[in-house]
Motif scaffolding. Structure first.
Motif, short mmCIF file in Angstrom:
data_model
loop_
_atom_site.label_atom_id
_atom_site.label_comp_id
_atom_site.label_asym_id
_atom_site.label_seq_id
_atom_site.Cartn_x
_atom_site.Cartn_y
_atom_site.Cartn_z
N GLU A 39 6.87 0.27 6.81
CA GLU A 39 6.27 0.46 5.49
C GLU A 39 5.20 -0.59 5.23
N ALA A 45 -1.28 -0.99 2.09
CA ALA A 45 -0.92 0.42 1.90
C ALA A 45 -2.13 1.24 1.48
N SER A 49 -3.40 4.04 4.08
CA SER A 49 -3.27 5.43 3.62
C SER A 49 -4.63 6.13 3.66
N HIS A 50 -5.69 5.39 3.36
CA HIS A 50 -7.03 5.96 3.38
C HIS A 50 -7.48 6.23 4.83
N LEU A 54 -2.70 9.13 5.01
CA LEU A 54 -1.28 9.19 4.64
C LEU A 54 -1.15 9.30 3.11
N THR A 55 0.00 9.74 2.66
CA THR A 55 0.25 9.83 1.21
C THR A 55 0.55 8.43 0.68
N LEU A 56 -0.16 8.03 -0.37
CA LEU A 56 0.09 6.75 -1.03
C LEU A 56 1.10 6.98 -2.15
N THR A 57 2.24 6.29 -2.05
CA THR A 57 3.28 6.44 -3.08
C THR A 57 3.52 5.08 -3.73
N LYS A 59 6.70 2.05 -4.97
CA LYS A 59 8.06 1.56 -4.68
C LYS A 59 8.48 0.60 -5.78
N CYS A 70 2.95 2.97 1.51
CA CYS A 70 2.92 4.12 2.41
C CYS A 70 3.74 3.76 3.64
N TYR A 80 -0.41 5.76 15.29
CA TYR A 80 -1.07 5.19 14.10
C TYR A 80 -1.66 3.82 14.41
#
Length: 843
Positions: A39, A45, A49-50, A54-57, A59, A70, A80
């Motif tokens: 993570e 992140a 993610s950019h 990837l999906t940016l979430t 926490k 992410c 990756y």
């Protein structure tokens, strides 16, 4: 939310751990291992993610606001990581440093490895046929020391350079280095150019390391030692693992190899094409018929560093010649070499501790064919012998399963019969599993439920599964306990099944643990063989390159060169790559320069083949000096100490100067560095300026080469007035590329003939390029006007200019200084020279 705004005392213990690691490693993207995921948080992140889409979430971490996050699955991380490395990032891998079973509270975590473009160890990521160099540049004010290594193979080299930023940049680019470490004293321009123009990964540090001192124990010059310590400090800090596969330092002396600058290597398209920057249709593409990854890399090394030692060159010719005669042995050798994996990089993985079962099987397969290869080497009188690895082969044969998993922590690594305790545990597990199979059959008979199944998952362990249609048949007396309801079935557990489950799973856990320990012990045993494996890899890679030379010589009808003192006599020479890719037959040409001819002045139409003729001369010279046969029917050729080219437009590596300035700079470098044993190629020098300026410069350079350098020189030109120089320069000879003109149409014959031409046919070439007829017609009219004007002028530029009389005479001290190479002088010698020069100056 930004990381700098976070109060570290308010976050959760896990996030506090992350922030402490990240704050100490600002230049890294931190891959923080949590369960089955890596993570990333905060700015990492957002960035990742950019770039990786990837999906940016978010926490929760004890703060009012969720932090950006992410993640990626740890088992798929390499894909990756590769992309991030390609984008110029460095990755810090954070793992647990303690076993959670033995710890109360949060488990300690730390960086276990830093991955950067120059420190990649994953062989799936690296190009098998290319090096992955990381270099160190240290500035000693009077010069630079450069050390560089391929961490994946363990090879380390070093060399010294004069204090010239352009040459340092040129060498770094020439080597194809992926990452550079500089000390704080190094010129900031070097940093800027490597970073902005060539997009290399760079780090500035003055750290040194005394570890692995065996690497430089035989070296006396402290500049080399300092440079290697600088490189090692960074690599050790990043890898954080055993690097005992690193080999002894090899000093790269420029006097041992044919010198070629980056422009020469690019112009001749040795490893990539000029236009598309790809391997296809380059010289290495043609020459590479190697069977191993090690051989392919060594071939590239040969091509970029041709020999100047006659004995070494002739030895390679002898082996190639023997392989051509012993074609059955050669065929067998090719077959066995195909079975050999990359021993150099396997050794690196074994030392590094990330070799798995498949890697050890690849090593075993390679060792299996070594006795046959050794037998062939003896028959062809090869000068080195292969080590006997029968003990190591037997160890791997009796220990490692033929089809092990990728992971080393899943079991199924070690064969039965290797370890008594392991065999007992496996029998226990087998007994338990046999019981489960028997239990399923008995329960079906007892209950009358034909589709009853016994299954297993990590959550419930072993369970009994009964379909919904049969659940009404379940009786309390059987002792089944409902555990899970699914859409089409019910799952139960029973006391007898649970009792056996404890035995089976306990055995399974012990088996995996014991197999991992045994595997690590085997890998450590293999590690003791690494120095011998690396020696073997060198022999295998060399014979692989030489069989490749034999294959191309046989396929393309090449001839063994004969080394001369100062004479070039090549009959029916061909350009090895062009002849393979053109439609139709390649027109062969002789290249003849006797002892009394040093300069060939080449004239002829555009597109007729002047540049190809010059390039094929240089390529034949390079092929001859790497030990290959060459494309000709007879080839007598001297050993050159350097090749200098000025062909076509090229990019200035440092200053972004104009084309003409670059042209003059390269010409200056050639004529100040060349010797009578150099090969010089000048293609239409002087065309970047006004006609008479260009002509005067071209003539001045030709005269200087003729009088002072006396090296073999090919000089093509459109200044036809220069062809009269053969009357005043006795070592210059005119040749031309012939063309046939009829009814205003031109046919290129691509054939070299003696003498000169007085016409360039430029307008005819424009017609071939399909310029509009009106443009062609107008250009022809203008040409006639210019030709009439030239006829009226009484310009005699053919006379040699008294250059020596115009140049100021050098003092004796200046002459002495020019002879001194500061990189070759010891401190005590420097003091003696200084004392002598001072005495001379006072006279």
């Amino acid at each position: 939310m930004e990381r700098k705004d976070v109060d570290i005392e308010k976050v959760t213990p896990m996030m506090k751990q992350y922030l402490e690691i990240k704050n100490e490693n600002e230049d890294l993207i931190i891959f923080f291992r949590l369960g089955d995921f890596y993570e990333m948080f905060f700015d990492d992140a957002i960035k990742v993610s950019h770039e990786l889409e990837l999906t940016l979430t978010g926490k929760s971490s004890g703060l009012e606001e969720r932090i950006p996050m992410c993640g990626i699955p740890y088992h798929a991380a390499s894909t990756y990581i590769d992309k991030l490395i390609e984008n110029g990032h460095k990755i810090g891998i954070v793992e647990q440093l303690e076993d959670p079973k033995n710890v109360k509270g949060i488990v300690k975590r730390g960086i276990v490895q830093i991955i950067s473009s120059g420190t990649i160890m994953d062989t799936d990521t690296l190009k098998a046929d290319d090096f992955n160099f990381i270099a160190s540049i240290t500035d000693f004010k009077h010069g630079y020391a450069v050390s560089y290594a391929d961490v994946s193979t363990g090879e380390i080299y070093a060399f010294l350079l004069e204090h010239n930023p352009t040459k340092v940049v040129s060498e770094i680019i020439n080597l194809g280095v992926k990452e550079v470490i500089l000390d704080s004293k190094t010129d900031k321009d070097i940093y800027s150019i490597l970073k902005n123009q060539f997009h290399l990964t760079l780090t500035i540090t003055d750290e040194l390391s005394d570890e692995y001192a065996y690497i430089y124990e035989d070296i006396i010059d402290q500049r080399y030692i300092h440079s290697v310590k600088h490189l090692l400090a960074y690599v050790i800090h990043n890898q954080k693992r055993d690097l005992s596969h690193l080999q002894k330092l090899q000093i790269r002396e420029t006097k041992d190899h044919l010198k070629m600058d980056v422009h020469t290597k690019r112009n001749l398209e040795l490893t990539e094409t000029l236009r598309l920057k790809q391997r296809n249709y380059s010289l290495i593409w043609l020459l590479d018929k190697t069977k191993t990854a090690m051989g392919a890399r060594l071939l590239k090394n040969y091509l970029l560093n041709p020999l100047i030692d006659k004995k070494g060159i002739e030895r390679r010719y002898d082996i190639v010649g023997t392989l051509l005669k012993e074609f059955i042995l050669k065929s067998d050798l090719e077959k066995y070499l195909t079975e050999v994996y990359d021993l150099e990089r396997l050794s690196g993985k074994i030392a590094f501790g990330n070799a798995n079962g498949k890697d050890l099987l690849q090593l075993k397969s390679s060792l299996k064919v070594l006795p046959q290869i050794s037998e062939i080497l003896e028959k062809i009188n090869y000068h080195k012998k292969l080590t006997d690895f029968s003990d190591l082969y037997n160890l791997l044969e009796k220990s490692i399963y033929e089809n092990p998993p990728v992971s080393t922590k899943e079991g199924y690594l070690i064969k039965e019969g290797y370890n008594e305790e392991l065999d007992e545990l496996k029998n226990l597990r087998k007994g338990g599993k046999d019981f489960v199979a028997k239990f399923e059959t008995e329960e079906r008979e007892k209950t009358g439920i034909k589709n009853l199944k016994v299954g297993y998952n990590r959550v419930f362990g072993y369970y009994i599964e009964i379909s919904k249609g049969n659940t009404n048949l379940v009786k309390d007396e059987w002792g089944y306990q409902r555990k899970q309801t699914l859409a089409n079935c019910e799952r139960y557990i029973s006391p007898i099944l649970k009792e056996k489950e404890a035995l089976i799973l306990n055995a399974e856990e012990k088996i995996i643990e014991l197999e991992y320990d045994l595997f690590c012990n085997i890998r450590d045993e293999v590690k003791t063989y690494i120095p011998k494996l690396q020696e073997t890899a060198k022999i295998i890679s060399e014979i692989d390159v030489l069989q490749s030379f034999a294959t191309i010589a046989e396929t393309n009808n090449y001839v063994r060169p004969e080394i001369t003192e100062n004479e070039i006599y090549i009959k029916e020479s061909r350009h090895p790559v062009v002849e393979k890719v053109i439609n139709g037959e390649f027109v062969t040409n002789d290249i003849i320069m006797d002892k009394n001819t040093n300069i060939l002045l080449i004239t002829g139409p555009n597109m007729a083949g002047k540049s190809t003729y010059m390039r094929q001369m240089a390529i034949i010279a390079i092929m001859a000096q790497i030990g290959s046969f060459v494309p000709a029917t007879i080839a007598k050729i001297p050993i050159f100490d350097a090749i200098y080219t000025r062909i076509g437009a090229s990019d200035d590596l440092v200053s972004g100067e104009s084309t003409f300035m670059v042209e003059m700079t390269e010409a200056a470098n050639a004529i100040t560095s060349a010797t009578d044993k150099s090969l010089l190629l000048f293609d239409e020098l002087g065309r970047g300026t006004a006609t008479f300026d260009g002509m005067a410069l071209a003539q001045g350079i030709i005269e200087y080469i003729h009088q002072n350098i006396k090296g073999k020189t090919f000089f093509s030109t459109h200044y036809h007035e220069l062809t009269d120089l053969d009357k005043t320069l006795k070592h210059l000879k005119n040749i031309h590329v012939s063309a046939y003109e009829e009814d205003g149409k031109i046919t290129f014959l691509h054939k070299i003939k003696e003498g000169s031409v007085d016409k360039s046919y430029g307008i005819h070439v424009a017609k071939l390029a399909s310029l509009p007829d009106s443009v062609i017609k107008r250009a022809s009219e203008i040409l006639k006007v210019y030709e009439n004007k030239e006829n009226k002028r009484d310009v005699k530029i053919q006379e040699a200019l008294p250059i020596d009389e115009l140049m100021p005479k050098k003092s004796k001290v200046e002459e002495e200084l020019e002879k001194i190479d500061p990189l070759e002088v010891t401190p005590i010698e420097a003091l003696n020279i200084l004392y002598k020069l001072k005495q001379d100056a006072n006279k």
